[in-house]
Design a protein around this motif. Structure first.
Motif, PDB file in Angstrom:
ATOM      1  N   ALA A  17       1.305  -1.171  -0.051  1.00 26.67           N
ATOM      2  CA  ALA A  17       0.099  -0.049  -0.231  1.00 26.67           C
ATOM      3  C   ALA A  17       1.077   1.167   0.056  1.00 26.67           C
ATOM      4  CB  ALA A  17      -0.506  -0.321   1.220  1.00 26.67           C
ATOM      5  N   VAL A  18       0.481   2.455  -0.759  1.00 26.04           N
ATOM      6  CA  VAL A  18       1.094   3.742  -0.796  1.00 26.04           C
ATOM      7  C   VAL A  18       0.433   4.628  -0.048  1.00 26.04           C
ATOM      8  CG1 VAL A  18       2.452   5.087  -2.310  1.00 26.04           C
ATOM      9  CG2 VAL A  18       2.225   3.095  -3.416  1.00 26.04           C
ATOM     10  N   ALA A  19       1.078   4.932   0.687  1.00 28.12           N
ATOM     11  CA  ALA A  19       0.323   5.935   2.093  1.00 28.12           C
ATOM     12  C   ALA A  19       1.130   7.364   1.761  1.00 28.12           C
ATOM     13  CB  ALA A  19       0.372   5.418   2.831  1.00 28.12           C
ATOM     14  N   LEU A  20       0.359   8.408   2.063  1.00 32.70           N
ATOM     15  CA  LEU A  20       0.921   9.747   2.688  1.00 32.70           C
ATOM     16  C   LEU A  20       0.378   9.802   4.099  1.00 32.70           C
ATOM     17  CD1 LEU A  20      -0.173  11.214  -0.609  1.00 32.70           C
ATOM     18  CD2 LEU A  20       1.673  11.245   0.498  1.00 32.70           C
ATOM     19  N   ALA A  21       0.950  10.853   5.336  1.00 31.35           N
ATOM     20  CA  ALA A  21       0.778  11.309   6.035  1.00 31.35           C
ATOM     21  C   ALA A  21       1.944  12.123   6.651  1.00 31.35           C
ATOM     22  CB  ALA A  21       0.804  10.293   7.806  1.00 31.35           C
ATOM     23  N   GLY A  22       1.240  13.391   6.899  1.00 35.41           N
ATOM     24  CA  GLY A  22       2.206  14.296   7.566  1.00 35.41           C
ATOM     25  C   GLY A  22       2.517  14.839   5.942  1.00 35.41           C
ATOM     26  N   GLU A  23       3.762  15.161   6.482  1.00 40.53           N
ATOM     27  CA  GLU A  23       4.778  15.270   5.823  1.00 40.53           C
ATOM     28  C   GLU A  23       5.533  13.910   4.830  1.00 40.53           C
ATOM     29  OE1 GLU A  23       8.821  17.103   6.920  1.00 40.53           O
ATOM     30  OE2 GLU A  23       8.152  16.601   8.783  1.00 40.53           O
ATOM     31  N   PHE A  24       5.329  13.193   5.099  1.00 40.58           N
ATOM     32  CA  PHE A  24       5.975  11.914   4.939  1.00 40.58           C
ATOM     33  C   PHE A  24       4.616  11.028   2.820  1.00 40.58           C
ATOM     34  CE2 PHE A  24       7.873  12.310   8.714  1.00 40.58           C
ATOM     35  CZ  PHE A  24       8.627  12.292   8.374  1.00 40.58           C
ATOM     36  N   SER A  25       5.690   9.953   2.552  1.00 50.62           N
ATOM     37  CA  SER A  25       4.746   9.320   1.724  1.00 50.62           C
ATOM     38  C   SER A  25       5.871   7.806   2.472  1.00 50.62           C
ATOM     39  CB  SER A  25       5.262   8.980   0.007  1.00 50.62           C
ATOM     40  OG  SER A  25       4.454   8.526  -0.389  1.00 50.62           O
ATOM     41  N   ALA A  26       4.938   6.564   2.080  1.00 50.20           N
ATOM     42  CA  ALA A  26       5.556   5.761   2.014  1.00 50.20           C
ATOM     43  C   ALA A  26       5.176   4.539   1.408  1.00 50.20           C
ATOM     44  CB  ALA A  26       5.289   6.038   3.716  1.00 50.20           C
ATOM     45  N   VAL A  27       5.365   2.889   1.592  1.00 40.01           N
ATOM     46  CA  VAL A  27       4.995   1.927   0.587  1.00 40.01           C
ATOM     47  C   VAL A  27       5.005   0.908   1.843  1.00 40.01           C
ATOM     48  CG1 VAL A  27       5.005  -0.340  -0.263  1.00 40.01           C
ATOM     49  CG2 VAL A  27       6.016   2.521  -1.285  1.00 40.01           C
ATOM     50  N   TYR A  28       3.929   0.594   2.469  1.00 37.89           N
ATOM     51  CA  TYR A  28       3.750  -0.254   3.318  1.00 37.89           C
ATOM     52  C   TYR A  28       4.569  -1.740   2.953  1.00 37.89           C
ATOM     53  CZ  TYR A  28       0.883   2.294   6.617  1.00 37.89           C
ATOM     54  OH  TYR A  28       0.275   2.917   7.336  1.00 37.89           O
ATOM     55  N   PRO A  29       5.601  -2.221   3.869  1.00 34.73           N
ATOM     56  CA  PRO A  29       6.392  -3.094   3.578  1.00 34.73           C
ATOM     57  C   PRO A  29       5.538  -4.759   4.278  1.00 34.73           C
ATOM     58  CG  PRO A  29       7.311  -2.582   5.790  1.00 34.73           C
ATOM     59  CD  PRO A  29       6.610  -1.738   5.246  1.00 34.73           C
ATOM     60  N   ARG A  30       4.759  -4.469   3.878  1.00 31.14           N
ATOM     61  CA  ARG A  30       4.184  -6.077   5.072  1.00 31.14           C
ATOM     62  C   ARG A  30       3.109  -5.554   5.354  1.00 31.14           C
ATOM     63  NH1 ARG A  30       7.944  -8.526   9.808  1.00 31.14           N
ATOM     64  NH2 ARG A  30       9.408  -8.982   8.025  1.00 31.14           N
ATOM     65  N   THR A  31       2.136  -6.413   5.862  1.00 30.46           N
ATOM     66  CA  THR A  31       0.626  -6.003   6.625  1.00 30.46           C
ATOM     67  C   THR A  31       0.555  -5.761   7.455  1.00 30.46           C
ATOM     68  OG1 THR A  31      -0.194  -8.423   4.539  1.00 30.46           O
ATOM     69  CG2 THR A  31      -1.585  -7.469   6.571  1.00 30.46           C
ATOM     70  N   SER A  32      -0.255  -4.698   8.122  1.00 25.43           N
ATOM     71  CA  SER A  32      -0.362  -4.436   9.370  1.00 25.43           C
ATOM     72  C   SER A  32      -0.540  -3.477   9.591  1.00 25.43           C
ATOM     73  CB  SER A  32       2.065  -4.195   9.254  1.00 25.43           C
ATOM     74  OG  SER A  32       1.925  -2.641   8.605  1.00 25.43           O
ATOM     75  N   PRO A  33      -1.338  -3.536  11.198  1.00 28.59           N
ATOM     76  CA  PRO A  33      -1.365  -1.975  11.513  1.00 28.59           C
ATOM     77  C   PRO A  33      -1.392  -0.504  11.059  1.00 28.59           C
ATOM     78  CG  PRO A  33      -1.344  -3.213  13.521  1.00 28.59           C
ATOM     79  CD  PRO A  33      -0.809  -4.229  11.793  1.00 28.59           C
ATOM     80  N   GLY A  34      -2.549   0.112  10.586  1.00 28.84           N
ATOM     81  CA  GLY A  34      -1.693   1.591  10.263  1.00 28.84           C
ATOM     82  C   GLY A  34      -3.207   2.987  10.151  1.00 28.84           C
ATOM     83  N   GLY A  35      -2.416   3.420  10.014  1.00 26.57           N
ATOM     84  CA  GLY A  35      -3.755   4.967   9.986  1.00 26.57           C
ATOM     85  C   GLY A  35      -2.914   6.652   8.808  1.00 26.57           C
ATOM     86  N   TRP A  36      -2.177   5.521   7.865  1.00 27.40           N
ATOM     87  CA  TRP A  36      -2.109   6.343   6.815  1.00 27.40           C
ATOM     88  C   TRP A  36      -2.557   6.886   6.148  1.00 27.40           C
ATOM     89  CZ3 TRP A  36       3.742   7.506   5.013  1.00 27.40           C
ATOM     90  CH2 TRP A  36       4.869   7.799   7.099  1.00 27.40           C
ATOM     91  N   GLN A  37      -3.180   7.112   4.782  1.00 28.77           N
ATOM     92  CA  GLN A  37      -4.275   7.512   3.426  1.00 28.77           C
ATOM     93  C   GLN A  37      -3.814   6.878   2.697  1.00 28.77           C
ATOM     94  OE1 GLN A  37      -7.176   9.405   4.721  1.00 28.77           O
ATOM     95  NE2 GLN A  37      -6.483  11.097   6.179  1.00 28.77           N
ATOM     96  N   LEU A  38      -3.943   6.364   2.700  1.00 30.18           N
ATOM     97  CA  LEU A  38      -4.066   5.213   1.387  1.00 30.18           C
ATOM     98  C   LEU A  38      -4.241   5.369   0.184  1.00 30.18           C
ATOM     99  CD1 LEU A  38      -4.548   1.463   2.791  1.00 30.18           C
ATOM    100  CD2 LEU A  38      -2.669   3.364   3.142  1.00 30.18           C
ATOM    101  N   VAL A  39      -3.474   5.926  -0.820  1.00 30.34           N
ATOM    102  CA  VAL A  39      -3.428   6.499  -1.790  1.00 30.34           C
ATOM    103  C   VAL A  39      -3.085   5.976  -3.755  1.00 30.34           C
ATOM    104  CG1 VAL A  39      -3.231   8.835  -1.410  1.00 30.34           C
ATOM    105  CG2 VAL A  39      -1.401   8.117  -2.522  1.00 30.34           C
ATOM    106  N   GLY A  40      -2.396   4.387  -2.599  1.00 31.01           N
ATOM    107  CA  GLY A  40      -2.584   3.267  -4.321  1.00 31.01           C
ATOM    108  C   GLY A  40      -1.649   1.602  -3.484  1.00 31.01           C
ATOM    109  N   ARG A  41      -1.082   0.893  -4.806  1.00 28.89           N
ATOM    110  CA  ARG A  41      -0.406  -0.029  -4.921  1.00 28.89           C
ATOM    111  C   ARG A  41       0.474  -0.674  -5.189  1.00 28.89           C
ATOM    112  NH1 ARG A  41      -3.310  -3.741  -7.986  1.00 28.89           N
ATOM    113  NH2 ARG A  41      -5.791  -2.400  -8.983  1.00 28.89           N
ATOM    114  N   THR A  42       1.693  -0.744  -4.674  1.00 35.53           N
ATOM    115  CA  THR A  42       2.293  -1.772  -5.874  1.00 35.53           C
ATOM    116  C   THR A  42       3.324  -2.931  -5.547  1.00 35.53           C
ATOM    117  OG1 THR A  42       4.799  -0.558  -6.063  1.00 35.53           O
ATOM    118  CG2 THR A  42       3.879  -0.534  -3.870  1.00 35.53           C
TER     119      THR A  42
END
Length: 210
Positions: free
Chosen positions: A156-181
């Motif tokens: 999952a490709v996500a945004l939060a605060g000033e950051f973007s990230a890609v979740y490396p594994r299935t896990s809990p999370g509160g970031w905004q999901l905008v895409g997938r890779t």
């Protein structure tokens, strides 16, 4: 940027403290271009760099002197020779409409913003292979979701605060999901296992939905 504050961290390391994350990223990029002799490891934090050295090659005093000559490299100053890691993204995340509403952007505007800049892995944390990416464009400073998900899917490709990230594994999370890779961000079959350790340059590229 201001000169970092340097403190001893045991007998074979210095801890450099900065005023901002942008200063950390720029100084680390400068170290990558002109590393002092004897510097063996650089560990990034949100406001710090831990600098380990080989005492057979240098010492704390010489390293302090050498660090004063490091020229920081801002994100906008990266040259074309610095080949970024390219991550293809399908922009169909569950929070895409929410992010557009929060920012006043259209879907195309948001994708253009996300793909049209150079990102840098500022530091890693939260989970193995989770890289906090900072961009060269104005950050959106998005809030996290009011309620975190119990399971964000891997990739999952996500945004939060000033950051973007890609979740490396299935896990809990509160970031905004905008895409997938489909790009694996963490694999024990690689060295290092993290695909985007601190200092890695990243570009996102849009691909069509399946």
């Amino acid at each position: 940027m201001t000169v970092p504050t340097l403190r001893s961290a045991g007998g074979t390391a210095l801890l450099a403290t900065f005023d901002s994350l942008a200063d950390v990223v720029a100084f680390r990029a400068g170290l990558a271009r002109d590393a002092p002799a004897g510097l063996t490891e650089v560990v990034s934090g949100a406001r710090t760099l831990l600098l380990r050295f080989d005492p057979a090659t240098t010492d704390a005093a010489r390293l302090r002197t050498r660090l004063a000559d490091v020229v920081p490299v801002a994100g906008s100053d990266h040259r074309s020779g610095d080949d970024p890691l390219v991550i293809p993204v399908t922009y169909d995340g569950e929070d895409l409409d929410t992010v557009c509403g929060l920012t006043g952007m259209t879907r195309d505007d948001l994708v253009a913003w996300h793909t049209g800049q150079l990102w840098t892995s500022a530091f890693c944390g939260f989970a193995p292979g989770f890289s906090y990416l900072t961009g060269t464009e104005r950050p959106l400073d998005l809030p996290r979701r009011a309620t975190a998900r119990t399971a964000v899917p891997s990739g999952a490709v996500a945004l939060a605060g000033e950051f973007s990230a890609v979740y490396p594994r299935t896990s809990p999370g509160g970031w905004q999901l905008v895409g997938r890779t489909d790009v694996p961000m963490w694999s024990l079959e690689r060295t290092p296992p993290a695909l985007a350790p601190a200092g890695t340059l990243v570009r996102f590229v849009e691909v069509g939905a399946a």
